[in-house]
Design an enzyme around this catalytic site. Structure first.
Site, PDB file in Angstrom:
ATOM      1  N   LYS A 181     -10.465 113.087  43.766  1.00 13.35           N
ATOM      2  CA  LYS A 181      -9.818 112.019  44.531  1.00 13.35           C
ATOM      3  C   LYS A 181     -10.190 112.112  46.026  1.00 13.35           C
ATOM      4  O   LYS A 181     -10.858 113.055  46.446  1.00 13.35           O
ATOM      5  CB  LYS A 181      -8.298 112.094  44.333  1.00 13.35           C
TER       6      LYS A 181
HETATM    7  C1  LIG Z   1      -5.880 105.752  37.316  1.00 11.42           C
HETATM    8  C2  LIG Z   1      -5.412 107.159  37.107  1.00 11.42           C
HETATM    9  N1  LIG Z   1      -4.163 107.376  36.688  1.00 11.42           N
HETATM   10  C3  LIG Z   1      -3.686 108.617  36.519  1.00 11.42           C
HETATM   11  C4  LIG Z   1      -4.465 109.727  36.749  1.00 11.42           C
HETATM   12  C5  LIG Z   1      -3.922 111.074  36.501  1.00 11.42           C
HETATM   13  O1  LIG Z   1      -3.911 111.896  37.625  1.00 11.42           O
HETATM   14  P1  LIG Z   1      -4.029 113.482  37.451  1.00 11.42           P
HETATM   15  O2  LIG Z   1      -5.402 113.807  37.032  1.00 11.42           O
HETATM   16  O3  LIG Z   1      -3.688 114.016  38.812  1.00 11.42           O
HETATM   17  O4  LIG Z   1      -2.996 113.869  36.452  1.00 11.42           O
HETATM   18  C6  LIG Z   1      -5.778 109.549  37.192  1.00 11.42           C
HETATM   19  C7  LIG Z   1      -6.642 110.720  37.443  1.00 11.42           C
HETATM   20  O5  LIG Z   1      -7.838 110.686  37.323  1.00 11.42           O
HETATM   21  C8  LIG Z   1      -6.274 108.238  37.365  1.00 11.42           C
HETATM   22  O6  LIG Z   1      -7.532 108.013  37.773  1.00 11.42           O
END
Ligand SMILES: Cc1ncc(COP(=O)(O)O)c(C=O)c1O
Length: 370
Positions: A181
């Site tokens: 990110k």
């Molecule tokens: C659109 C979206 N939602 C949710 C997530 C989930 O985040 P995390 O990987 O921090 O759990 C991501 C992570 O890539 C994402 O791109």
């Protein structure tokens, strides 16, 4: 090899982590409190920030605390990372997919309206690749139908909508700080919200259901999980947050160069720039038939030139798990076309202009068959 993304980690980050490791307090503690305060400051508006061990946890905590469960339907785009839908299933509810726009890869209010049934309880708009969804019409629709709106801003830290930070509206908005990110806490996520009653429940879900009183007494009035962020991650986040606007300016400059350099070609669809875009990813569409090469062949050709492209994402409704809900090819043409034709080109703050030029010239060659 030029990856499609790479976190920018420097001596300041090493020092911040070293300080926590030497402090003897590694789990949730003073760095988390400081990071939550700094994030609230950054997002602005009248919101509280709470951090989590992932963006997925933050989304799950909101849905669980709100009481989303069996029999409920939650509307979500068919084009996103699969976590956006998995969190709905985690609560025992049913995901209702909707199609996205081909260029923005975002949902709109009309698509949401068409998917509402008497069982619809919530909608999860996803700000794809850092581009803000047009939220005002979705909030108006949600109000008419009494729906929870939970913004999945996992890819959108630093994105602005109508001149305000995503997350500053007071409605629940979740971010991710996964290493790919725009800023990272290694793994981690955050929730921005202005709803004290729901927030108290979310805090219970985040940490074992534990509620403490002013005398240090403890009760567990409801179930809770284990979703807290450790101080090591928060210390990293504090340093990264300070650099976020600079990172995002660099991303935008690189995107502008891509948009100047990449050709106008029938076989290529480019993303468009918008006000407030945080440019988490630069995703193009390539028409494999027109090029005469499969995606794998293209990725292999790029790899030979030291370029690692990504795929974000296959359409969610066509994964075998989600086909069990009755979804099939043809249901969501834009999400499916994106799933088939998408390619993510390298974009991260540590890149140089010459890297953009190198990737752009590799794409030119592919399109010219040279
Ligand atoms: C659109 C979206 N939602 C949710 C997530 C989930 O985040 P995390 O990987 O921090 O759990 C991501 C992570 O890539 C994402 O791109």
């Amino acid at each position: 090899m030029l990856p499609f993304t790479r976190p920018t980690i420097d001596t300041e980050e090493f020092e911040a982590i070293k300080e926590v490791l030497q402090s003897g307090w590694l789990a949730t503690g003073p760095k988390v409190a400081a990071f939550e305060a700094a994030l609230a400051d950054y997002i602005g508006g009248d919101v509280q920030l709470r951090v989590f061990n992932s963006g997925t946890s933050a989304l799950e905590a909101v849905l669980l605390a709100y009481g989303i469960g069996p029999g409920d339907e939650v509307i979500v785009p068919a084009m996103s990372f699969v976590a956006s839908a998995n969190v709905i299933v985690r609560c025992g509810a049913t995901p209702k997919f909707v199609d996205v726009d081909l260029i923005s890869r975002n949902i709109d209010a009309a698509a949401v309206a068409a998917a509402i049934t008497p069982n619809t309880k919530a909608v999860i708009p996803v700000h794809f690749a850092g581009r803000a969804v047009d939220m005002d019409p979705i909030y108006q629709l949600a109000e008419r139908h009494n729906l929870l709106v939970l913004e999945d801003a996992a890819q959108a830290i630093g994105t602005e909508y109508k001149g305000r930070q995503i997350g500053s509206s007071g409605n629940p908005v979740c971010f991710s700080f996964h290493p790919n990110k725009n800023m990272t806490t290694i793994e981690g996520g955050a929730l921005a919200i202005n709803d004290p009653v729901l927030l108290k429940k979310i805090e219970g879900v985040r940490f074992h259901g534990i509620e403490r009183d002013s005398q240090g007494g403890m009760d567990v009035p409801a179930w809770g999980g284990k979703m807290n962020m450790p101080d090591v991650g928060a210390a990293l986040g504090l340093v990264q947050l300070n650099k976020l606007d600079g990172f995002n300016r660099k991303r935008r400059a690189l995107v502008e160069r891509y948009l100047q350099q990449l050709p106008d070609d029938d076989a290529l669809v480019l993303p468009t720039d918008t006000e407030g875009h945080s440019w988490h990813m630069f995703c193009i569409l390539l028409d494999w038939e027109k090029i005469g090469l499969s995606r794998n062949e293209v990725m292999e050709t790029l790899k030979q030139q030291s370029i690692a492209a990504g795929i974000h994402y296959p359409a969610i409704h066509l994964f075998s798990f989600y086909r069990q809900y009755g979804y099939k090819p043809g249901d969501f043409p834009n999400a499916e076309r994106i799933g088939e034709q998408t390619l993510t080109l390298p974009l991260f703050p540590g890149m140089e202009e010459k890297d953009v030029d190198h990737v752009s010239s590799a794409i030119h060659s592919l399109l010219n068959g040279t």
